[in-house]
Design an enzyme around this catalytic site. Structure first.
Site, PDB file in Angstrom:
ATOM      1  N   LYS A 184       0.869  -1.193   0.000  1.00  0.00           N
ATOM      2  CA  LYS A 184       0.000   0.000   0.000  1.00  0.00           C
ATOM      3  C   LYS A 184       0.890   1.222   0.000  1.00  0.00           C
ATOM      4  O   LYS A 184       1.523   1.544   0.994  1.00  0.00           O
ATOM      5  CB  LYS A 184      -0.916   0.015   1.230  1.00  0.00           C
ATOM      6  N   GLU A 259       9.840   1.230  10.661  1.00  0.00           N
ATOM      7  CA  GLU A 259      10.810   2.273  10.290  1.00  0.00           C
ATOM      8  C   GLU A 259      10.088   3.599  10.460  1.00  0.00           C
ATOM      9  O   GLU A 259       9.298   3.993   9.594  1.00  0.00           O
ATOM     10  CB  GLU A 259      11.244   2.094   8.831  1.00  0.00           C
ATOM     11  N   CYS A 293      13.556  11.025   6.777  1.00  0.00           N
ATOM     12  CA  CYS A 293      13.409  10.499   8.137  1.00  0.00           C
ATOM     13  C   CYS A 293      14.656  10.785   8.968  1.00  0.00           C
ATOM     14  O   CYS A 293      14.580  10.959  10.171  1.00  0.00           O
ATOM     15  CB  CYS A 293      13.124   9.005   8.089  1.00  0.00           C
ATOM     16  N   GLU A 394       9.075  15.809  15.348  1.00  0.00           N
ATOM     17  CA  GLU A 394       9.548  15.728  13.960  1.00  0.00           C
ATOM     18  C   GLU A 394       8.710  16.694  13.119  1.00  0.00           C
ATOM     19  O   GLU A 394       7.481  16.625  13.128  1.00  0.00           O
ATOM     20  CB  GLU A 394       9.376  14.300  13.428  1.00  0.00           C
TER      21      GLU A 394
HETATM   22  P1  NAP Z   1       2.430   8.538   7.707  1.00  0.00           P
HETATM   23  O1  NAP Z   1       1.364   9.565   7.677  1.00  0.00           O
HETATM   24  O2  NAP Z   1       2.687   7.821   8.959  1.00  0.00           O
HETATM   25  O3  NAP Z   1       2.089   7.522   6.525  1.00  0.00           O
HETATM   26  C1  NAP Z   1       2.939   6.458   6.195  1.00  0.00           C
HETATM   27  C2  NAP Z   1       2.145   5.412   5.452  1.00  0.00           C
HETATM   28  O4  NAP Z   1       1.164   4.883   6.343  1.00  0.00           O
HETATM   29  C3  NAP Z   1       1.361   5.952   4.260  1.00  0.00           C
HETATM   30  O5  NAP Z   1       1.287   4.993   3.248  1.00  0.00           O
HETATM   31  C4  NAP Z   1       0.001   6.193   4.883  1.00  0.00           C
HETATM   32  O6  NAP Z   1      -1.007   6.229   3.928  1.00  0.00           O
HETATM   33  C5  NAP Z   1      -0.122   5.002   5.787  1.00  0.00           C
HETATM   34  N1  NAP Z   1      -1.092   5.163   6.867  1.00  0.00           N
HETATM   35  C6  NAP Z   1      -1.574   6.292   7.410  1.00  0.00           C
HETATM   36  N2  NAP Z   1      -2.459   6.001   8.398  1.00  0.00           N
HETATM   37  C7  NAP Z   1      -2.538   4.654   8.470  1.00  0.00           C
HETATM   38  C8  NAP Z   1      -3.252   3.751   9.292  1.00  0.00           C
HETATM   39  N3  NAP Z   1      -4.103   4.177  10.240  1.00  0.00           N
HETATM   40  N4  NAP Z   1      -3.081   2.435   9.106  1.00  0.00           N
HETATM   41  C9  NAP Z   1      -2.224   1.977   8.171  1.00  0.00           C
HETATM   42  N5  NAP Z   1      -1.509   2.797   7.346  1.00  0.00           N
HETATM   43  C10 NAP Z   1      -1.661   4.121   7.507  1.00  0.00           C
HETATM   44  O7  NAP Z   1       3.810   9.156   7.267  1.00  0.00           O
HETATM   45  P2  NAP Z   1       4.117  10.089   6.040  1.00  0.00           P
HETATM   46  O8  NAP Z   1       3.733  11.479   6.366  1.00  0.00           O
HETATM   47  O9  NAP Z   1       3.570   9.470   4.807  1.00  0.00           O
HETATM   48  O10 NAP Z   1       5.691   9.930   5.949  1.00  0.00           O
HETATM   49  C11 NAP Z   1       6.565  10.653   6.723  1.00  0.00           C
HETATM   50  C12 NAP Z   1       7.023   9.843   7.918  1.00  0.00           C
HETATM   51  O11 NAP Z   1       7.686   8.663   7.487  1.00  0.00           O
HETATM   52  C13 NAP Z   1       8.031  10.594   8.758  1.00  0.00           C
HETATM   53  O12 NAP Z   1       7.730  10.409  10.105  1.00  0.00           O
HETATM   54  C14 NAP Z   1       9.345   9.948   8.401  1.00  0.00           C
HETATM   55  O13 NAP Z   1      10.329  10.090   9.388  1.00  0.00           O
HETATM   56  C15 NAP Z   1       8.922   8.531   8.196  1.00  0.00           C
HETATM   57  N6  NAP Z   1       9.898   7.795   7.411  1.00  0.00           N
HETATM   58  C16 NAP Z   1      10.698   6.892   8.063  1.00  0.00           C
HETATM   59  C17 NAP Z   1      11.693   6.212   7.360  1.00  0.00           C
HETATM   60  C18 NAP Z   1      12.606   5.246   8.065  1.00  0.00           C
HETATM   61  O14 NAP Z   1      13.283   4.475   7.380  1.00  0.00           O
HETATM   62  N7  NAP Z   1      12.664   5.257   9.379  1.00  0.00           N
HETATM   63  C19 NAP Z   1      11.840   6.433   5.997  1.00  0.00           C
HETATM   64  C20 NAP Z   1      10.998   7.343   5.360  1.00  0.00           C
HETATM   65  C21 NAP Z   1      10.027   8.024   6.089  1.00  0.00           C
HETATM   66  P3  NAP Z   1      -1.545   7.680   3.447  1.00  0.00           P
HETATM   67  O15 NAP Z   1      -0.356   8.467   3.002  1.00  0.00           O
HETATM   68  O16 NAP Z   1      -2.433   7.305   2.339  1.00  0.00           O
HETATM   69  O17 NAP Z   1      -2.227   8.279   4.636  1.00  0.00           O
END
Ligand code: NAP
Length: 504
Positions: A184, A259, A293, A394
Site C-alpha cells: 500500500k 521504520e 526520516c 519531527e
Molecule cells: P504517515 O502519515 O505515517 O504515513 C505512512 C504510510 O502509512 C502511508 O502509506 C500512509 O497512507 C499510511 N497510513 C496512514 N495512516 C494509516 C493507518 N491508520 N493504518 C495503516 N496505514 C496508515 O507518514 P508520512 O507522512 O507518509 O511519511 C513521513 C514519515 O515517514 C516521517 O515520520 C518519516 O520520518 C517517516 N519515514 C521513516 C523512514 C525510516 O526508514 N525510518 C523512511 C521514510 C520516512 P496515506 O499516506 O495514504 O495516509
C-alpha cells in the site's frame, strides 16, 4: 512498462491484484496533487477492506501455489535480478512520476530509483544463500538442524518521501526469500508503485506474488494491517501511525518491522573541518526540503565554533536555489503536501512563541513564479533549547534549531534527550571522541564526518520511538524469515513415552 506521466495524467489508476489491474470495489478514486501548483493530476483507486481482502487472498494463493513455493531459490533469485534490470531500464520514467507526485527534485528521485536495481540484485544474490544451521544437541544418535523459511503474505506500507527506494528495500528481501506481498503506497504517491507492478509481471513473477492496493491510510492501510492473513507488516512512516499499525497487528499477533520518524542530532566539534561540517548540516536538513526520516534537525555546535558554523550555514542556506523540481539548477523544491507546508509554518510559529530567533528563512519564498506551490525557505533558528517544540517533534521540513554545547558530557545528555533514536551525525577530527559518541548515542545509524549516506548492504533502523527491525543488509532478509527447528532420531531405540528425552 506502459505507465508514464503522459499515460496517467488526467486519468484514473487501478489496483493491481492477482496479476491484473482492477477497479476499486467502491468505485471511488482519490486525487493525487502536483506540489508545484496544488492541482490534482490523476486519480488513484480509493480502496477499502474488500479490495484488501481480495489482494491478501491472491497473495495467499500465490504463496501456497507450486508456481512460487516450489520454485528453486536460484530461479527466484533470477526473477528478482530480472526485475532489477527492468526497474533500471525505467528509472527515468519512474523517477519523473515520483517527482510529479511528491515534488522532490527530479535528479534526486531519478538517482534514488536508479540505485534500486542494486538493492534488487543484492537480495537476488541472497535468494540461494539463506541457510539454517546444523546444531549438536548432546544426543549422539540424533541429528538436529534449523530451516529458514519464508513467512507468508507480508503487508508493506510506505510513505511518500522516497516511494520506489522504500518499495525496493522492502520488496526485494521478501521476493528473494519467497514471501508474497501486498503493497500500500501513500495516497500521495501511487504512480510509482503501480509502474513497479507492471514490471513485476514483465519480469515473469507468478500472478499474486506482488499486489498493489492504493488508497487512504485510514482505509486501505488500516484494513491491511488488521487482516488476519498478514504474516508480517513492514511499515515505514510516522511514529504515531506506527503505533496504530502495531496495535492492529497485535490483534492477530503479526510481528512488525517499524521504520519510523526521527529528530536526529547533528553535531559539530570545534576541531572539525567547519566548511565540510556546514555543508553536512545543509545536506542533513535542507536537502529534500527536510522531508527525510534521518533529517539532522537538531544541530549541536561546540560553543567555540558556534558563531562561525551558524554563519557558514546561513551563507549556504541563502544561496540555495529554490525552484521547480524538474529544473536541473534547482536545489530545493516544494514540500510534498499542503498539510506538510501547514505543519512547517505551525512549527516556525511555535519556535518564535517559545523564544527562538529565526536567522534564516522562516517563510515561503517571495517569488511570484512559485506562489501556487508548497515551497518553504531553508530555515534556521538560534536561541534554541532542546525542550522547545522545535526540537521535540519531527517537523519533516527544511527547519533546524542550532544549540551550543559545553563539552562531551553536556552534548551526550542533550543528544539523547529525545524520544527518537533513528540517526546521528558528528563532525570531528578526534577519532577517540567520534568513537565514544558512536558508542553512547541512542541512534540506529551513526555518521562520522558525513551525513545522509545510504547503502543497501548496511542494516539501518531506529531505536526507541523511531521503531524496531532492520532495513537493508543481511538483517533485512532475516526479518522476513521464520526459523524452524527439526530433530531426527536415528537410534532405532524406543524410549520411555512418559519422560521427555532431555539427557543423552
Ligand atoms: P504517515 O502519515 O505515517 O504515513 C505512512 C504510510 O502509512 C502511508 O502509506 C500512509 O497512507 C499510511 N497510513 C496512514 N495512516 C494509516 C493507518 N491508520 N493504518 C495503516 N496505514 C496508515 O507518514 P508520512 O507522512 O507518509 O511519511 C513521513 C514519515 O515517514 C516521517 O515520520 C518519516 O520520518 C517517516 N519515514 C521513516 C523512514 C525510516 O526508514 N525510518 C523512511 C521514510 C520516512 P496515506 O499516506 O495514504 O495516509
Amino acid at each position: 512498462m506502459a505507465m508514464s506521466i503522459a499515460s496517467i495524467e488526467g486519468k484514473r489508476t487501478l489496483n493491481f491484484i492477482d496479476g491484473a489491474m482492477r477497479p476499486p470495489k467502491s468505485g471511488r478514486y482519490l486525487p493525487s496533487f502536483d506540489p508545484t501548483n496544488g492541482e490534482p493530476w490523476y486519480e488513484a483507486a480509493d480502496s477499502d477492506a474488500g479490495d484488501v481482502d481480495e489482494a491478501v487472498a491472491a497473495a495467499k494463493r500465490a504463496f501456497l501455489s507450486p508456481d512460487w513455493r516450489r520454485m528453486t531459490q536460484t530461479q527466484r533469485g533470477k526473477l528478482v535480478a530480472k526485475l532489477a534490470d527492468l526497474v533500471g531500464a525505467h528509472a527515468a520514467a519512474i523517477g519523473a512520476m515520483e517527482t510529479r507526485d511528491n515534488g522532490k527534485l527530479l535528479k534526486e528521485m531519478v538517482a534514488q530509483v536508479s540505485y534500486t536495481p542494486e538493492t534488487f540484485r543484492y537480495f537476488a544474490g541472497m535468494a540461494d544463500k539463506i541457510q539454517g544451521d546444523t546444531i549438536p544437541i548432546n544426543k549422539l544418535d540424533m541429528f538436529n538442524f534449523t530451516l529458514r523459511e519464508p513467512i507468508g503474505v507480508v503487508g508493506i506500507i510506505v510513505p511518500w518521501n522516497s516511494p520506489m527506494y522504500l518499495i525496493a528495500g522492502n520488496c526485494a528481501p521478501n521476493l528473494a526469500i519467497g514471501n508474497t506481498v501486498v503493497l500500500k503506497p501513500s495516497e500521495h504517491t501511487s504512480a510509482s508503485a503501480l509502474a513497479f507492478a507492471e514490471l513485476v509481471i514483465e519480469a515473469g513473477f507468478p500472478k499474486g506474488v506482488v499486489n498493489v492496493v492504493t488508497g487512504y491510510g485510514s482505509g486501505a492501510g488500516d484494513a491491511l494491517t488488521r487482516h488476519p492473513d498478514i504474516a508480517k507488516i513492514a511499515f515505514t512512516g510516522g511514529t504515531e501511525t506506527g503505533k496504530k499499525v502495531a496495535a492492529n497487528a497485535a490483534s492477530h499477533l503479526a510481528p512488525c518491522n517499524m521504520e519510523l520518524g526521527g529528530k536526529s542530532p547533528h553535531i559539530v566539534f570545534d576541531d572539525a573541518d567547519l566548511d565540510r561540517a556546514a555543508n553536512g548540516i545543509v545536506a542533513g536538513i535542507f536537502a529534500a526540503a527536510g522531508q527525510s526520516c534521518v533529517a539532522g534537525s537538531r544541530v549541536f555546535v561546540h560553543k567555540r565554533a558556534f558563531d562561525e558554523v551558524v554563519h557558514k550555514v546561513i551563507e549556504r542556506g541563502r544561496a540555495v536555489r529554490i525552484g521547480h523540481p524538474t529544473d536541473e539548477d534547482t536545489q530545493l523544491g516544494p514540500l510534498a503536501l499542503k498539510a506538510q507546508l501547514d505543519k512547517v509554518q505551525r512549527y516556525v510559529g511555535y519556535a518564535v512563541e517559545d523564544g527562538a530567533k529565526c536567522v534564516l528563512g522562516g517563510r515561503q519564498p517571495q517569488n511570484a513564479a512559485l506562489a501556487r506551490g508548497w515551497y518553504f525557505e531553508p530555515t534556521l533558528f538560534v536561541n534554541v533549547h532542546n525542550d522547545m517544540r522545535l526540537c521535540r517533534d519531527e517537523i519533516f521540513g527544511p527547519v533546524a534549531g542550532v544549540m551550543a554545547f559545553e563539552d562531551e558530557a553536556d552534548l551526550m545528555r542533550q543528544a539523547n534527550d529525545t524520544v527518537y533514536g533513528l540517526a546521528a551525525g558528528i563532525w570531528t577530527r578526534d577519532i577517540d571522541r567520534a568513537m565514544r559518541f558512536a558508542r553512547d548515542v541512542d541512534a540506529g545509524l551513526v555518521w562520522i564526518n558525513c551525513y545522509r549516506t545510504a547503502a543497501y548492504t548496511s542494516p539501518s533502523g531506529g531505536f526507541k520511538s523511531s521503531g524496531y527491525g532492520k532495513h537493508n543488509g543481511f538483517e533485512a532478509i532475516r526479518e522476513y524469515t521464520r526459523l524452524k527447528n527439526v530433530m531426527i532420531d536415528y537410534s532405532g531405540v524406543t524410549h520411555d513415552p512418559f519422560v521427555m528425552r532431555m539427557k543423552s
